[in-house]
Scaffold this motif. Structure first.
Motif, PDB file in Angstrom:
ATOM      1  N   ARG A  67     129.908 -35.637  33.812  1.00 42.65           N
ATOM      2  CA  ARG A  67     130.795 -36.272  32.820  1.00 42.65           C
ATOM      3  C   ARG A  67     131.166 -37.682  33.254  1.00 42.65           C
ATOM      4  O   ARG A  67     131.306 -38.576  32.411  1.00 42.65           O
ATOM      5  N   TYR A  68     131.337 -37.882  34.553  1.00 45.56           N
ATOM      6  CA  TYR A  68     131.628 -39.229  35.060  1.00 45.56           C
ATOM      7  C   TYR A  68     130.491 -40.190  34.745  1.00 45.56           C
ATOM      8  O   TYR A  68     130.711 -41.314  34.265  1.00 45.56           O
ATOM      9  N   ILE A  69     129.266 -39.747  34.975  1.00 42.70           N
ATOM     10  CA  ILE A  69     128.104 -40.595  34.677  1.00 42.70           C
ATOM     11  C   ILE A  69     127.998 -40.850  33.178  1.00 42.70           C
ATOM     12  O   ILE A  69     127.732 -41.985  32.731  1.00 42.70           O
ATOM     13  N   ALA A  70     128.211 -39.811  32.370  1.00 33.65           N
ATOM     14  CA  ALA A  70     128.075 -39.944  30.921  1.00 33.65           C
ATOM     15  C   ALA A  70     129.105 -40.891  30.329  1.00 33.65           C
ATOM     16  O   ALA A  70     128.813 -41.626  29.368  1.00 33.65           O
ATOM     17  N   ILE A  71     130.311 -40.918  30.881  1.00 30.86           N
ATOM     18  CA  ILE A  71     131.384 -41.746  30.328  1.00 30.86           C
ATOM     19  C   ILE A  71     131.361 -43.150  30.902  1.00 30.86           C
ATOM     20  O   ILE A  71     131.517 -44.138  30.178  1.00 30.86           O
ATOM     21  N   CYS A  72     131.147 -43.253  32.200  1.00 33.26           N
ATOM     22  CA  CYS A  72     131.204 -44.566  32.852  1.00 33.26           C
ATOM     23  C   CYS A  72     129.872 -45.311  32.815  1.00 33.26           C
ATOM     24  O   CYS A  72     129.846 -46.549  32.850  1.00 33.26           O
ATOM     25  N   PHE A  73     128.766 -44.585  32.731  1.00 32.96           N
ATOM     26  CA  PHE A  73     127.441 -45.216  32.678  1.00 32.96           C
ATOM     27  C   PHE A  73     126.613 -44.552  31.579  1.00 32.96           C
ATOM     28  O   PHE A  73     125.624 -43.855  31.864  1.00 32.96           O
ATOM     29  N   PRO A  74     126.994 -44.727  30.304  1.00 36.33           N
ATOM     30  CA  PRO A  74     126.347 -43.993  29.203  1.00 36.33           C
ATOM     31  C   PRO A  74     124.856 -44.271  29.058  1.00 36.33           C
ATOM     32  O   PRO A  74     124.083 -43.358  28.750  1.00 36.33           O
ATOM     33  N   LEU A  75     124.431 -45.501  29.274  1.00 37.23           N
ATOM     34  CA  LEU A  75     123.013 -45.825  29.120  1.00 37.23           C
ATOM     35  C   LEU A  75     122.181 -45.163  30.217  1.00 37.23           C
ATOM     36  O   LEU A  75     121.092 -44.628  29.963  1.00 37.23           O
ATOM     37  N   ARG A  76     122.697 -45.206  31.424  1.00 36.01           N
ATOM     38  CA  ARG A  76     121.985 -44.573  32.530  1.00 36.01           C
ATOM     39  C   ARG A  76     121.976 -43.051  32.376  1.00 36.01           C
ATOM     40  O   ARG A  76     121.020 -42.379  32.762  1.00 36.01           O
ATOM     41  N   ALA A  77     123.046 -42.513  31.805  1.00 32.64           N
ATOM     42  CA  ALA A  77     123.137 -41.064  31.650  1.00 32.64           C
ATOM     43  C   ALA A  77     122.053 -40.523  30.729  1.00 32.64           C
ATOM     44  O   ALA A  77     121.567 -39.402  30.928  1.00 32.64           O
ATOM     45  N   LYS A  78     121.679 -41.292  29.705  1.00 32.93           N
ATOM     46  CA  LYS A  78     120.643 -40.828  28.780  1.00 32.93           C
ATOM     47  C   LYS A  78     119.307 -40.610  29.486  1.00 32.93           C
ATOM     48  O   LYS A  78     118.506 -39.769  29.081  1.00 32.93           O
ATOM     49  N   LEU A  79     119.070 -41.384  30.540  1.00 34.69           N
ATOM     50  CA  LEU A  79     117.823 -41.239  31.295  1.00 34.69           C
ATOM     51  C   LEU A  79     117.933 -40.186  32.403  1.00 34.69           C
ATOM     52  O   LEU A  79     116.980 -39.453  32.667  1.00 34.69           O
ATOM     53  N   LEU A  80     119.117 -40.115  33.031  1.00 34.52           N
ATOM     54  CA  LEU A  80     119.272 -39.238  34.187  1.00 34.52           C
ATOM     55  C   LEU A  80     119.619 -37.808  33.815  1.00 34.52           C
ATOM     56  O   LEU A  80     119.103 -36.851  34.422  1.00 34.52           O
ATOM     57  N   VAL A  81     120.496 -37.657  32.834  1.00 33.80           N
ATOM     58  CA  VAL A  81     121.015 -36.327  32.494  1.00 33.80           C
ATOM     59  C   VAL A  81     120.202 -35.722  31.367  1.00 33.80           C
ATOM     60  O   VAL A  81     120.394 -36.048  30.194  1.00 33.80           O
ATOM     61  N   THR A  82     119.274 -34.870  31.724  1.00 30.44           N
ATOM     62  CA  THR A  82     118.471 -34.143  30.742  1.00 30.44           C
ATOM     63  C   THR A  82     118.600 -32.644  31.019  1.00 30.44           C
ATOM     64  O   THR A  82     118.981 -32.228  32.113  1.00 30.44           O
ATOM     65  N   GLN A  83     118.288 -31.841  30.021  1.00 31.63           N
ATOM     66  CA  GLN A  83     118.410 -30.396  30.197  1.00 31.63           C
ATOM     67  C   GLN A  83     117.473 -29.887  31.294  1.00 31.63           C
ATOM     68  O   GLN A  83     117.831 -28.974  32.058  1.00 31.63           O
ATOM     69  N   ARG A  84     116.305 -30.478  31.383  1.00 30.36           N
ATOM     70  CA  ARG A  84     115.350 -30.049  32.414  1.00 30.36           C
ATOM     71  C   ARG A  84     115.898 -30.320  33.812  1.00 30.36           C
ATOM     72  O   ARG A  84     115.813 -29.468  34.708  1.00 30.36           O
TER      73      ARG A  84
END
Length: 364
Positions: free
Chosen positions: A137-154
């Motif tokens: 959640r920290y990555i998704a909120i503070c670094f939203p663009l990076r989160a789209k690449l890093l945080v995947t279901q796989r």
């Protein structure tokens, strides 16, 4: 495991039977506490077992089959529910057995070791899940663009596998630190007193205290990490505007953060007495401290299992999406099935009225 905190007081009980008001031991009964306390404690634990198993099974089903909850957060919550479910099913029944028959263990050494190991592993797994979810959640909120690449279901599924592996390996020493051993002399009923707990070697060498210290670090360090991450997330949400994040995205982040805060607070409140009890257990100064430890750890035991039972209720209160998914699963599905049944019955009635059922002809 909660049972690790329940110290053996066989010798003290023999010398202080009147103070404890314990019934005499026999082949079927040898309780650790007076019945006036043991019966309500057992009732509370059984209620937690029913509540926790039902709620966590429902959570696993909802997060697995609900389309609205097909996201990475739901993967964490579903895996956390599995951990809580295993903790309840593998731990609570045996802890109750130990409360009623503390020195009459007849289930074998292997089950004793697996019981302690599984409880520790599930406990470690729960705190690792909460920490990893907060970090995401920290990555998704503070670094939203990076989160789209890093945080995947796989990647989240792979991370969950790593968390389970780390937790299982971290708890592995308990397979060698606990066992079944004879306690005291032959009892009044002619049987040997056998207790499932820390081995004499583990206590004399200090390995037990070291491992319990590691367990405490598993609680303290993640809690410190959670405090820092929540502070950073709150600062980012206060600084960001709805226009910057987008109205829907802003509300989703707030809802997820609110749910995480509730989960973490409940976790800390329920687990803090458990770890305090462990410190008292490994450092008793006298018999009075042992008695205090005994009763305090019974209280901590109930909070310990409350933490595994209450999470589905907290999801329901803190998350609108979870409530909607539960409603859709339990209410909408039943309503659809009922409507489908009524529609079929109506069509059959109309067909019979007009004599149009397949295979039927007018006048028959």
């Amino acid at each position: 495991m909660g049972s690790s905190n329940i110290s053996s007081l066989s010798a003290c009980q023999e010398q202080n039977t009147e103070a404890w008001m314990l019934p005499s031991c026999n082949e079927y009964l040898c309780p650790l506490l007076p019945l006036r306390l043991l019966i309500p404690v057992t009732a509370v634990c059984l209620a937690l077992l029913v509540l926790g198993v039902g709620g966590n099974v429902l959570t696993v089903v909802v997060t697995s089959y609900s389309r609205e909850l097909r996201n990475t957060t739901s993967l964490y919550l579903g895996s956390l529910a599995v951990s809580d479910l295993l903790l309840l099913l593998l731990g609570l029944p045996l802890d109750l057995y130990r409360l009623w028959r503390p020195d009459r263990w007849v289930l074998g050494t292997m089950l004793c070791q697996v019981w302690h190991w599984s409880g520790e592993a599930c406990a470690y797994c729960s705190i690792l899940h909460l920490t990893a979810l907060t970090a995401e959640r920290y990555i998704a909120i503070c670094f939203p663009l990076r989160a789209k690449l890093l945080v995947t279901q796989r990647r989240v599924k792979a991370l969950l596998l790593v968390l389970w592996t780390v937790a299982s390996l971290s708890a592995a020493p308990f397979l060698f630190l606990v066992g079944v051993q004879q306690v005291g002399n032959i009892s009044s009923d002619g049987g040997f007193r056998r207790e499932c707990g820390p081995t004499t070697y583990a206590q004399e060498t200090g390995l037990l205290g070291t491992m319990l210290g590691v367990t405490t670090l598993y609680f303290v360090l993640p809690c410190l990490c959670l405090y820092i991450l929540h502070g950073l997330i709150a600062r980012e949400l206060l600084r960001a505007s709805k226009a910057h994040l987008g109205g829907a995205s802003y509300r989703n982040h707030q809802q997820t953060l609110r749910m995480l805060v509730v989960l973490v607070l409940a976790f800390v409140i329920c687990w803090l007495p458990f770890h305090i009890g462990r410190m008292i257990y490994i450092n008793p100064t006298n018999s009075n401290m042992m008695y205090f430890s005994q009763y305090f750890n019974i209280f901590a035991l109930q909070l310990f299992y409350l933490s595994a039972s209450i999470n589905p209720i907290l999801y329901n209160f803190a998350s609108k999406k979870y409530r909607a998914a539960i409603y859709k699963l339990l209410v909408t599905t039943k309503s659809t099935e009922r409507a489908s049944t009524i529609t079929k019955e109506t069509l059959v009635w109309k067909a019979r009225t007009n004599h149009l059922l397949p295979g039927e002809t007018k006048g028959i």
